[in-house]
Scaffold this active site. Structure first.
Site, PDB file in Angstrom:
ATOM      1  CE  LYS A 261      -8.886  -5.425  -2.972  1.00  0.00           C
ATOM      2  NZ  LYS A 261      -9.271  -5.747  -1.582  1.00  0.00           N
TER       3      LYS A 261
ATOM      4  NE  ARG B 248      -8.921  -1.519   5.781  1.00  0.00           N
ATOM      5  CZ  ARG B 248      -7.916  -2.330   6.106  1.00  0.00           C
ATOM      6  NH1 ARG B 248      -7.493  -2.401   7.348  1.00  0.00           N
ATOM      7  NH2 ARG B 248      -7.330  -3.054   5.182  1.00  0.00           N
TER       8      ARG B 248
ATOM      9  NE  ARG C 180      -2.615  -1.501   4.951  1.00  0.00           N
ATOM     10  CZ  ARG C 180      -3.456  -1.817   3.971  1.00  0.00           C
ATOM     11  NH1 ARG C 180      -3.072  -2.632   3.000  1.00  0.00           N
ATOM     12  NH2 ARG C 180      -4.675  -1.320   3.966  1.00  0.00           N
TER      13      ARG C 180
ATOM     14  NE  ARG D 216     -11.380   0.491  -1.109  1.00  0.00           N
ATOM     15  CZ  ARG D 216     -10.156   0.052  -1.067  1.00  0.00           C
ATOM     16  NH1 ARG D 216      -9.426  -0.022  -2.134  1.00  0.00           N
ATOM     17  NH2 ARG D 216      -9.664  -0.340   0.063  1.00  0.00           N
TER      18      ARG D 216
ATOM     19  NE  ARG E 105      -3.109  -6.479   5.387  1.00  0.00           N
ATOM     20  CZ  ARG E 105      -3.923  -5.992   4.443  1.00  0.00           C
ATOM     21  NH1 ARG E 105      -4.289  -6.746   3.417  1.00  0.00           N
ATOM     22  NH2 ARG E 105      -4.398  -4.772   4.549  1.00  0.00           N
TER      23      ARG E 105
END
Ligand code: ADP
Ligand code: ZN
Length: 208
Positions: free
Chosen positions: A13, A165, A154, A88, A127
């Protein structure tokens, strides 16, 4: 373009949003980015939010809602915006609809960046994000290919948090696909393809 981006964490996204912003100059409103900035700045909101984020849980709705109100009303969002990471859950979506309608505006598309959960786990653990410009890359990028900034992982991109998540996404966020489909606003693109191919699909889906 008043766009909501839907999709699991790591679906791409943020990348799609950055590309649309670069080409069309719309405002990018990412609650994740806003929250990370608050955490980094050590604000009261950031301190509150961090424990939820580290656990891969959603921060309380009111906190997320307060966060998007100002950027939605800002000048640079009047020509269009991309909401990335908000809403969300259904409560946030309903609040968003009423906030926008009070401003005489509405969402004109919800775009699902569709990627299977198996792909997500691999993607998120490798990532890396640019500290300077927010570019999303992989462990193979020693420095940021856009600005040569430092790449970091992160705090929530570790396997245990990633799994949570994904669970939270399935339970709380994925019902929004039906919510927006019911409003006739849903479009979808296959996110499990090369970056450029995904972006091509996005533009086609949006009729751009
Ligand atoms: P991703 O989509 O990769 O999981 P984000 O950057 O969108 O990451 O969000 C990171 C974290 O910030 C989430 O796991 C959650 O704790 C919090 N967060 C972001 N947006 C919201 C929101 N709209 N409502 C509640 N929590 C949010
Ligand atoms: Zn960079």
């Amino acid at each position: 373009m008043n766009l909501v981006l839907l999709g699991a964490p790591g679906a791409g996204k943020g990348t799609v949003a950055q590309e649309l912003v670069a080409e069309f100059g719309v405002a990018h409103i990412s609650t994740g980015d806003l929250l990370r900035a608050a955490v980094k700045g050590g604000t009261e909101l950031g301190i509150q939010a961090k424990k939820y984020m580290d656990a891969g849980e959603l921060v309380p709705d009111q906190l997320a809602i307060d966060l998007v109100k100002e950027p939605l009303a800002a000048d640079d969002a009047q020509q269009g915006f991309i909401l990335d990471g908000f809403p969300r859950n259904t409560a946030q979506a309903v609040t968003l609809d009423s906030e926008l309608s009070a401003m005489g505006r509405e969402i004109d598309c919800a775009l699902l960046v569709d990627v299977a959960p198996e792909v997500i786990i691999d993607r998120l653990s490798s990532r890396r994000t640019c500290r300077a410009c927010g570019y999303t890359g992989t462990a193979a990028d020693a420095t940021c290919p856009k600005c040569a900034g430092e790449m970091y992982q992160r705090d929530d991109d570790n396997e245990a948090t990633v799994r949570n998540r994904l669970d939270v996404y399935e339970k709380s966020t994925s019902p929004l696909v039906d919510y927006y489909r019911g409003q006739g606003l849903l479009k979808s693109v296959n996110g499990d393809q090369a970056r450029e191919t995904v972006y091509g699909g996005v533009k086609e889906a949006l009729g751009l």
